[in-house]
Write a protein that holds these residues in place. Sequence first.
Motif, PDB file in Angstrom:
ATOM      1  N   UNK A   9       0.834  -1.213   0.000  1.00  0.00           N
ATOM      2  CA  UNK A   9       0.000   0.000   0.000  1.00  0.00           C
ATOM      3  C   UNK A   9       0.864   1.258   0.000  1.00  0.00           C
ATOM      4  N   UNK A  10       1.953   1.254   0.745  1.00  0.00           N
ATOM      5  CA  UNK A  10       2.864   2.408   0.761  1.00  0.00           C
ATOM      6  C   UNK A  10       3.466   2.675  -0.619  1.00  0.00           C
ATOM      7  N   UNK A  11       3.547   1.633  -1.439  1.00  0.00           N
ATOM      8  CA  UNK A  11       4.117   1.758  -2.785  1.00  0.00           C
ATOM      9  C   UNK A  11       3.063   2.071  -3.845  1.00  0.00           C
ATOM     10  N   UNK A  12       1.810   2.238  -3.430  1.00  0.00           N
ATOM     11  CA  UNK A  12       0.766   2.607  -4.374  1.00  0.00           C
ATOM     12  C   UNK A  12      -0.176   1.489  -4.765  1.00  0.00           C
ATOM     13  N   UNK A  13      -0.101   0.352  -4.080  1.00  0.00           N
ATOM     14  CA  UNK A  13      -0.970  -0.787  -4.385  1.00  0.00           C
ATOM     15  C   UNK A  13      -2.433  -0.393  -4.310  1.00  0.00           C
ATOM     16  N   UNK A  14      -3.176  -0.744  -5.358  1.00  0.00           N
ATOM     17  CA  UNK A  14      -4.603  -0.488  -5.368  1.00  0.00           C
ATOM     18  C   UNK A  14      -5.384  -1.656  -5.931  1.00  0.00           C
ATOM     19  N   UNK A  64       0.045  -6.671  -8.658  1.00  0.00           N
ATOM     20  CA  UNK A  64       0.876  -5.493  -8.412  1.00  0.00           C
ATOM     21  C   UNK A  64       2.319  -5.962  -8.351  1.00  0.00           C
ATOM     22  N   UNK A  65       3.195  -5.260  -9.043  1.00  0.00           N
ATOM     23  CA  UNK A  65       4.590  -5.656  -9.222  1.00  0.00           C
ATOM     24  C   UNK A  65       5.523  -4.722  -8.456  1.00  0.00           C
ATOM     25  N   UNK A  66       6.476  -5.303  -7.724  1.00  0.00           N
ATOM     26  CA  UNK A  66       7.513  -4.533  -7.024  1.00  0.00           C
ATOM     27  C   UNK A  66       8.860  -5.155  -7.368  1.00  0.00           C
ATOM     28  N   UNK A  67       9.829  -4.303  -7.728  1.00  0.00           N
ATOM     29  CA  UNK A  67      11.185  -4.769  -8.023  1.00  0.00           C
ATOM     30  C   UNK A  67      12.133  -4.123  -7.025  1.00  0.00           C
ATOM     31  N   UNK A  68      12.936  -4.967  -6.344  1.00  0.00           N
ATOM     32  CA  UNK A  68      13.905  -4.480  -5.354  1.00  0.00           C
ATOM     33  C   UNK A  68      15.307  -4.892  -5.747  1.00  0.00           C
ATOM     34  N   UNK A  69      16.270  -4.076  -5.324  1.00  0.00           N
ATOM     35  CA  UNK A  69      17.667  -4.436  -5.572  1.00  0.00           C
ATOM     36  C   UNK A  69      18.245  -5.137  -4.345  1.00  0.00           C
ATOM     37  N   UNK A  90      13.538  -0.110  -3.375  1.00  0.00           N
ATOM     38  CA  UNK A  90      12.513  -0.371  -4.377  1.00  0.00           C
ATOM     39  C   UNK A  90      12.891   0.392  -5.637  1.00  0.00           C
ATOM     40  N   UNK A  91      13.052  -0.340  -6.732  1.00  0.00           N
ATOM     41  CA  UNK A  91      13.454   0.255  -8.002  1.00  0.00           C
ATOM     42  C   UNK A  91      12.285   0.450  -8.950  1.00  0.00           C
ATOM     43  N   UNK A  92      11.180  -0.260  -8.711  1.00  0.00           N
ATOM     44  CA  UNK A  92      10.018  -0.150  -9.581  1.00  0.00           C
ATOM     45  C   UNK A  92       8.817  -0.704  -8.838  1.00  0.00           C
ATOM     46  N   UNK A  93       7.679  -0.041  -8.969  1.00  0.00           N
ATOM     47  CA  UNK A  93       6.429  -0.537  -8.391  1.00  0.00           C
ATOM     48  C   UNK A  93       5.285  -0.019  -9.235  1.00  0.00           C
ATOM     49  N   UNK A  94       4.410  -0.927  -9.652  1.00  0.00           N
ATOM     50  CA  UNK A  94       3.277  -0.527 -10.494  1.00  0.00           C
ATOM     51  C   UNK A  94       2.262  -1.651 -10.562  1.00  0.00           C
TER      52      UNK A  94
END
Length: 183
Positions: free
Chosen positions: A128-133, A137-142, A147-151
Amino acid sequence: MRPSHRPESAVLRPEPTGRGAALALASTLGVIALTAILTPEVTGDAAGLAPASEAGALAVHVAFQLADCASALAFLDILDHPTVAGSMSVASLVFIGEAADTAAAARALGGKFSPLTLASARTLREFRDLGFGRTPFLVVKDAGGATRFAAPVPRDPLELRSLHWALVGLADLHARRTASGRR
């Protein structure tokens, strides 16, 4: 006869071609890139989603529901593409649902993807903090946990292709930064 008073959004338009398609693709990529740039950085220590386990790879986490299993997770095939496969891998599929439905979700996925984890309150809060609605929902971490990408994963084929190219670009950028010793 009276003219139609339909709102502009209700009017059907043909699919864009040529320059129109290029403009649509460019605008979609712009939105995805802007989302990636504006995504707040969350570290692995404060988050429920683990960072990449390898220094040279990016960890992909996907939140999904049982209804997504049939077709919405097909986008994960993008990660098998040669331009992405060496830089990203699925770290976790986070199931949002009842614990009793976890086995059904695993069966629906056919064992193709693992590990499958049940969403905890902490993980849901991070999404949710990353924009989850909505799911998926995709999150990419290094490897550092950033967090390098979230959408949200798009459902439109043109937008899905744009997601593919955004991930290819992210994988390429990460590979170049890793090779040069920068993060």
